[in-house]
Design a protein around this motif. Structure first.
Motif, mmCIF file in Angstrom:
data_model
loop_
_atom_site.group_PDB
_atom_site.id
_atom_site.type_symbol
_atom_site.label_atom_id
_atom_site.label_comp_id
_atom_site.label_asym_id
_atom_site.label_seq_id
_atom_site.Cartn_x
_atom_site.Cartn_y
_atom_site.Cartn_z
ATOM 1 N N VAL A 181 0.185 -38.619 -12.143
ATOM 2 C CA VAL A 181 -0.775 -38.001 -11.038
ATOM 3 C C VAL A 181 -0.331 -36.899 -10.418
ATOM 4 O O VAL A 181 -0.104 -36.789 -9.089
ATOM 5 C CB VAL A 181 -1.178 -39.360 -10.091
ATOM 6 N N SER A 214 -3.531 -37.860 -16.006
ATOM 7 C CA SER A 214 -4.384 -37.877 -15.005
ATOM 8 C C SER A 214 -4.215 -36.717 -14.231
ATOM 9 O O SER A 214 -3.048 -36.162 -14.244
ATOM 10 C CB SER A 214 -4.591 -39.284 -14.524
ATOM 11 N N PHE A 222 -10.494 -43.266 -9.663
ATOM 12 C CA PHE A 222 -11.386 -43.827 -10.552
ATOM 13 C C PHE A 222 -10.493 -44.787 -11.261
ATOM 14 O O PHE A 222 -10.046 -44.368 -12.297
ATOM 15 C CB PHE A 222 -11.944 -42.869 -11.405
ATOM 16 N N ALA A 253 -9.520 -40.400 -22.687
ATOM 17 C CA ALA A 253 -7.979 -40.733 -21.970
ATOM 18 C C ALA A 253 -6.939 -40.356 -22.872
ATOM 19 O O ALA A 253 -7.024 -40.331 -24.237
ATOM 20 C CB ALA A 253 -7.967 -42.048 -21.622
ATOM 21 N N TYR A 260 -4.255 -32.578 -21.330
ATOM 22 C CA TYR A 260 -5.360 -33.424 -20.760
ATOM 23 C C TYR A 260 -6.208 -32.619 -19.784
ATOM 24 O O TYR A 260 -5.540 -31.865 -19.096
ATOM 25 C CB TYR A 260 -4.945 -34.831 -20.263
ATOM 26 N N LEU A 301 -10.167 -45.288 -15.582
ATOM 27 C CA LEU A 301 -9.626 -44.397 -16.118
ATOM 28 C C LEU A 301 -8.274 -45.212 -16.581
ATOM 29 O O LEU A 301 -7.677 -44.982 -17.657
ATOM 30 C CB LEU A 301 -9.366 -42.835 -15.689
ATOM 31 N N TYR A 302 -7.723 -45.515 -15.479
ATOM 32 C CA TYR A 302 -6.101 -46.133 -15.571
ATOM 33 C C TYR A 302 -6.036 -47.382 -16.370
ATOM 34 O O TYR A 302 -5.152 -47.661 -17.015
ATOM 35 C CB TYR A 302 -5.440 -46.050 -14.109
ATOM 36 N N TYR A 341 -7.695 -36.010 -8.346
ATOM 37 C CA TYR A 341 -9.025 -36.955 -7.945
ATOM 38 C C TYR A 341 -9.224 -37.693 -9.005
ATOM 39 O O TYR A 341 -10.119 -38.729 -8.687
ATOM 40 C CB TYR A 341 -10.140 -35.978 -7.808
ATOM 41 N N ASP A 342 -8.730 -37.902 -10.294
ATOM 42 C CA ASP A 342 -8.730 -38.873 -11.150
ATOM 43 C C ASP A 342 -8.367 -40.210 -10.456
ATOM 44 O O ASP A 342 -8.997 -41.396 -10.675
ATOM 45 C CB ASP A 342 -8.005 -38.700 -12.388
ATOM 46 N N LYS A 376 -8.700 -32.201 -16.776
ATOM 47 C CA LYS A 376 -9.317 -33.018 -15.610
ATOM 48 C C LYS A 376 -10.779 -33.553 -15.755
ATOM 49 O O LYS A 376 -11.521 -32.470 -16.072
ATOM 50 C CB LYS A 376 -9.083 -32.284 -14.288
ATOM 51 N N ILE A 377 -11.091 -34.729 -15.660
ATOM 52 C CA ILE A 377 -12.203 -35.252 -16.170
ATOM 53 C C ILE A 377 -13.195 -35.438 -14.713
ATOM 54 O O ILE A 377 -14.436 -34.717 -14.484
ATOM 55 C CB ILE A 377 -12.252 -36.524 -16.508
ATOM 56 N N HIS A 378 -12.726 -35.791 -13.340
ATOM 57 C CA HIS A 378 -13.245 -35.820 -12.350
ATOM 58 C C HIS A 378 -13.103 -34.701 -11.331
ATOM 59 O O HIS A 378 -11.990 -34.467 -11.068
ATOM 60 C CB HIS A 378 -12.848 -36.984 -11.634
#
Length: 277
Positions: free
Chosen positions: A185, A161, A168, A148, A118, A171-172, A164-165, A120-122
């Motif tokens: 996390v 995740s 938000f 996701a 995965y 996402l969860y 910083y995710d 990191k998105i954010h």
């Protein structure tokens, strides 16, 4: 399987990857001997230096480091999660440009194979009232694709995740809709933001999604400006703090149970009462 023994490894990672690796091996081995089946490492686990991530990811050390970690999981017969480590390619094999990296989480199975990744998105581009003052992850990190990720581990659906995710919730909720029962996390939450929000956010994600939530944080001073909060913690699907650490390196192991998830969701079927998709 109805139960899963999970472990959080809390570290004060520095600039030297080989020293960080030694700490990882020591604590992961202890957690495995205490019965852990799934062991989770924090964000920036092998290198706490954003400006040096690209160089490490491009070096010969990268292959050596991964070989050591894959062998560690295999030798201990565990699932091992690298909370984050820089990659110069996307999950699809496309190059990351502009001298940046992807901040990638890797899931390794007991056979020593990577079974999920995965990115990191954010990204943490914020101003904080601490010695660092401001953080601009986007200068050195490219955001991950809007995808996701849920992986199955011994019958448990595990949502992925990074740090910083956590701020938000959408996402969860998506991870929960995909079947997640445990939300991971791994993080490097700053001391200031961690003290203010870390436990509140972890508990909120557990309560609203009725999942176990395992927050695995860095701790202590990493240089003269950067301090992280620690307090790695496991929350129940009811939002109860089941186990946690303080502000020093260490680990804990705890067994989670599918029956508890079912019990909480049956008594309070919030997920069935949703009016918005």
């Amino acid at each position: 399987m109805q139960t899963l023994a999970v472990a959080a490894i809390q570290l004060t990672s520095g600039y030297e990857w080989h020293e960080n690796l030694l700490d990882v091996k020591r604590l992961v081995t202890k957690a495995a001997k205490d019965g852990a089946r799934l062991v989770v490492l924090p964000e920036n686990v092998f290198l706490f230096d954003g400006k040096a991530m690209r160089d490490l990811a491009e070096s010969e050390v990268q292959d050596q480091l991964f070989e050591e970690v894959l062998q560690l999981a295999k030798s201990l017969d565990i699932y091992l999660v690298i909370g984050s480590h820089p990659a110069i390619e996307t999950g699809a094999g496309e190059p990351v440009d502009n001298h940046r990296v992807r901040q990638a989480l890797w899931v390794i199975n007991p056979q020593g194979e990577v079974i999920s990744r995965y990115d990191k998105i954010h990204l943490f581009d914020v101003t904080v009232d601490d010695k660092a003052g401001s953080y601009l992850e986007s200068e050195v990190i490219e955001p991950g694709d809007l995808q996701a990720k849920v992986v199955e581990i011994d019958g448990f659906k595990v949502g992925l995740s990074i740090c910083y995710d956590l701020r938000f919730p959408e996402l969860y909720r998506l991870l929960t809709k995909m079947g997640a029962e445990l939300l991971l996390v791994p993080a490097a939450f700053t001391y200031v933001t961690g003290k203010a929000h870390w436990n509140t956010l972890l508990a909120a994600r557990a309560i609203e999604n009725q999942c176990y939530v395992l927050g695995v944080n860095q701790c202590g001073w990493h240089n003269d400006k950067r301090q992280t909060y620690g307090h790695s913690t496991l929350y129940s699907p009811f939002g109860e703090k089941l186990l946690g650490l303080s502000e020093e390196p260490g680990y804990f192991v705890h067994q989670i149970n599918k029956l508890d998830i079912a019990k909480y969701r049956e008594k309070m079927p919030c997920l069935e009462h949703r009016r918005f998709s």
